[in-house]
Design a protein around this motif. Sequence first.
Motif, mmCIF file in Angstrom:
data_model
loop_
_atom_site.group_PDB
_atom_site.id
_atom_site.type_symbol
_atom_site.label_atom_id
_atom_site.label_comp_id
_atom_site.label_asym_id
_atom_site.label_seq_id
_atom_site.Cartn_x
_atom_site.Cartn_y
_atom_site.Cartn_z
ATOM 1 N N VAL A 319 -2.331 -8.240 -2.241
ATOM 2 C CA VAL A 319 -2.358 -6.783 -2.107
ATOM 3 C C VAL A 319 -3.500 -6.196 -2.915
ATOM 4 C CG1 VAL A 319 -1.137 -4.655 -2.717
ATOM 5 C CG2 VAL A 319 0.059 -6.471 -1.502
ATOM 6 N N HIS A 323 -6.613 -4.189 -1.318
ATOM 7 C CA HIS A 323 -6.814 -2.799 -1.719
ATOM 8 C C HIS A 323 -8.214 -2.593 -2.298
ATOM 9 C CE1 HIS A 323 -5.968 1.174 -3.223
ATOM 10 N NE2 HIS A 323 -6.224 0.790 -4.458
ATOM 11 N N ARG A 324 -8.643 -3.484 -3.160
ATOM 12 C CA ARG A 324 -9.979 -3.354 -3.762
ATOM 13 C C ARG A 324 -11.077 -3.453 -2.715
ATOM 14 N NH1 ARG A 324 -9.283 -7.019 -9.307
ATOM 15 N NH2 ARG A 324 -8.421 -5.332 -10.607
ATOM 16 N N PRO A 328 -6.642 -0.639 4.253
ATOM 17 C CA PRO A 328 -5.474 0.235 4.109
ATOM 18 C C PRO A 328 -4.190 -0.587 3.946
ATOM 19 C CG PRO A 328 -6.865 0.961 5.921
ATOM 20 C CD PRO A 328 -7.366 -0.388 5.511
ATOM 21 N N VAL A 329 -3.451 -0.292 2.896
ATOM 22 C CA VAL A 329 -2.167 -0.947 2.621
ATOM 23 C C VAL A 329 -1.079 0.111 2.795
ATOM 24 C CG1 VAL A 329 -0.746 -2.060 0.853
ATOM 25 C CG2 VAL A 329 -3.185 -2.635 1.053
ATOM 26 N N LEU A 358 4.083 -1.883 -5.313
ATOM 27 C CA LEU A 358 2.675 -1.608 -5.006
ATOM 28 C C LEU A 358 1.916 -1.260 -6.278
ATOM 29 C CD1 LEU A 358 3.000 0.430 -1.689
ATOM 30 C CD2 LEU A 358 2.003 -1.851 -1.939
ATOM 31 N N LEU A 363 -2.161 -0.905 -7.419
ATOM 32 C CA LEU A 363 -2.443 0.445 -6.942
ATOM 33 C C LEU A 363 -2.059 1.451 -8.021
ATOM 34 C CD1 LEU A 363 -2.232 -1.233 -4.234
ATOM 35 C CD2 LEU A 363 -1.502 0.910 -3.165
ATOM 36 N N GLU A 367 -2.075 6.286 -5.333
ATOM 37 C CA GLU A 367 -2.430 5.446 -4.183
ATOM 38 C C GLU A 367 -1.186 4.892 -3.503
ATOM 39 O OE1 GLU A 367 -6.802 3.918 -5.813
ATOM 40 O OE2 GLU A 367 -4.986 2.772 -6.293
ATOM 41 N N ALA A 371 0.163 5.480 0.358
ATOM 42 C CA ALA A 371 0.593 4.380 1.231
ATOM 43 C C ALA A 371 1.921 4.665 1.911
ATOM 44 C CB ALA A 371 0.699 3.082 0.423
#
Length: 435
Positions: A319, A323-324, A328-329, A358, A363, A367, A371
């Motif tokens: 994840v 994300h980095r 899109p998560v 998350l 995140l 963020e 999501a």
Amino acid sequence: MRQVQPVVIDNVRIFDGTRTLGRGSVEFADGVLTHVMADPAAPASSSSSAPSSASASASTEVIDGAGRTLLPGLIDAHTHVFGAESNLELALAFGVTTELDMFMGPPDATRALCAAAGARADLADLRSAGLLASAPGGHPGHAMPDLPTVAGPEQADAFVAARQAEGAHFIKIMVDDGAHHGLSLPALDRATVTALADAAGRRGLRTVAHVSALWSARLALDSGVDMLTHLPLDAALDDAFVRRTAAEKRVVIPTLVMLEMSTPKTSRSAHTGRSLADDPRIAGHLPEHARTAIAEGHEGLCIEPTSPGQHFPHALSSVLRLHRAGVPVLAGTDANYRPDRACPVVHGAGLHAELTLLVAAGLTPAEALTAATSAPAAHFGLADRGVIAPGRRADLVLVEGDPTQDIRRTRSIEAIWRGGVRFDREAYGKRAAAS
């Protein structure tokens, strides 16, 4: 579904689905947001003696939001409702105003429930894939002989056309050989998954691929599906996979709470998902059978029995890498609980654990909130929700404190509106306690 009078939530911190706007006021009427006014420079702790909305009148209900945060209604991007209205009511009781169901039948019952959820303010709204695509004799069709299957690429177009005619909002594709359930089953091959993705794309339908391991994640990516749901637990996604996922603008729904529940807990910490049963902010609004399922249930997990070769930290690492890289998560739980099925991932409540996980993955709290609000709305084509802005649906959650600083504050729910109608959470809690 009808709102009785205009409502202004005043002096409230506003998270609009992507960022914190500051302290201000939000007005809605007839189920739609009409005014959003915020002052980014205003201190969150300040107060005012009168509503800041210029349009407030004697007929307007004014709610003081001091010390609270207003969020868009939460969206769970991966659930299984099993045709149960009670699951949609349970979801709404925890601020989940929309559920995206990944497999439900029969088609007539699915359409009827989607229609009921669209019309009623006491249920979370619902979108569904309807019947999923899987290989003959594969997972889950080996146990469901009446389930339509796809034997090869030549059958893909007819399968997608049939699902669209039944009212499917998107197409779910199983890429799974049953190994996580101790089985060895046929799985869809790359040519068939590619044909399904192409057929769905021609009809304007998004595709979501269930992936169970590295091999299936690679096959789904190679086949051109729009979204992957779940993540491998046998290893973290490598850099090449992550870069390609980002470059090809794919989307991932990791379902961390389901993955965590499906792997042995470590000696360092208890399962985040299981701990919901002991949090009074959650447990106080759960039916007892749901609380017991969270604490003790083992049905409906994605790995049965648990395997020592599967490690939850791999999913957390994946994840963060995704994300980095800009992938899109989306927040999705894979909730598949019902009163006669003791799955520990419960509708509504489970999304609050997903948000916590998350953040644990890397995140920021803001963020993670994105999501579960604007991001799933955008990627599933729900243009009327997920954001606090004029003209959007009045799907709203008011919480105590600031979840952009402490994500667990999403559990401190003060009020929920679905289509501008306030959900009677107190009455639901009393019914839940008596059940």
